[in-house]
Design an enzyme around this catalytic site. Sequence first.
Site, PDB file in Angstrom:
ATOM      1  CG  ASP A 179     -28.700 122.428 -11.119  1.00 22.28           C
ATOM      2  OD1 ASP A 179     -29.676 122.565 -11.923  1.00 22.28           O
ATOM      3  OD2 ASP A 179     -28.008 122.870 -10.234  1.00 22.28           O
TER       4      ASP A 179
ATOM      5  CG  ASP B 239     -28.658 127.475 -15.064  1.00 18.23           C
ATOM      6  OD1 ASP B 239     -27.788 126.915 -16.697  1.00 18.23           O
ATOM      7  OD2 ASP B 239     -29.835 127.989 -15.730  1.00 18.23           O
TER       8      ASP B 239
HETATM    9 MG    MG Z   1     -28.347 125.362 -10.221  1.00 17.36          MG
END
Ligand code: MG
Length: 189
Positions: free
Chosen positions: A6, A8
């Site tokens: 992922d 962020d």
């Molecule tokens: Mg995230």
Amino acid sequence: MLVLLDRDGVLNQDRADHVKTPDELVMIPRAAEAVARLNTGGHKVALVSNQSGLGRGLYDDQMFARIQEKLIAALRESGGHLDATFICPDPPWDAGPRRKPAPGMLEEAMRTFGAGARETVMIGDALRDLEAAAAVGARRILVRTGKGAATQGARLPAHVLPVEVHEDLWSAVEALEKTGPDGETDGDS
Ligand SMILES: [Mg+2]
């Protein structure tokens, strides 16, 4: 192994108001080094990121490309790179099968690299990362950066377990290197 990341809250600091400009992309300490370590270890590294800011109209494709360039440059400075990037622009109110927690992007990545579930690990900070990984049967790692501490604090639901929890991406990669593809400790036992 195929390592799905992922963005962020894993590579860069999470922002409640989205990363809308290159300036708003602030790397998490040691995250770039962790990616470089995965590269050196011979793993494939793919970004798998919901980017609803596109669907919400908070930034356009061109701006996203500039933000991505900054990320790539930060990784390169530490000797790291991404082997592929998958993003989903859907806003939550019009989410298709690619938007996490749906597994579409993860399936795409696994197909791209010919990786089965047992050779795939997802590292994220939100419940939806873990849910998407559980849906494809991939190994699940939660980092406590970004939304991670809150995700852990809210109690992980049974359908995403087992989940390994680490302080940050660097610690997660360190632990990955000590274990085999199934999360078992290397060795004869
Ligand atoms: Mg995230």
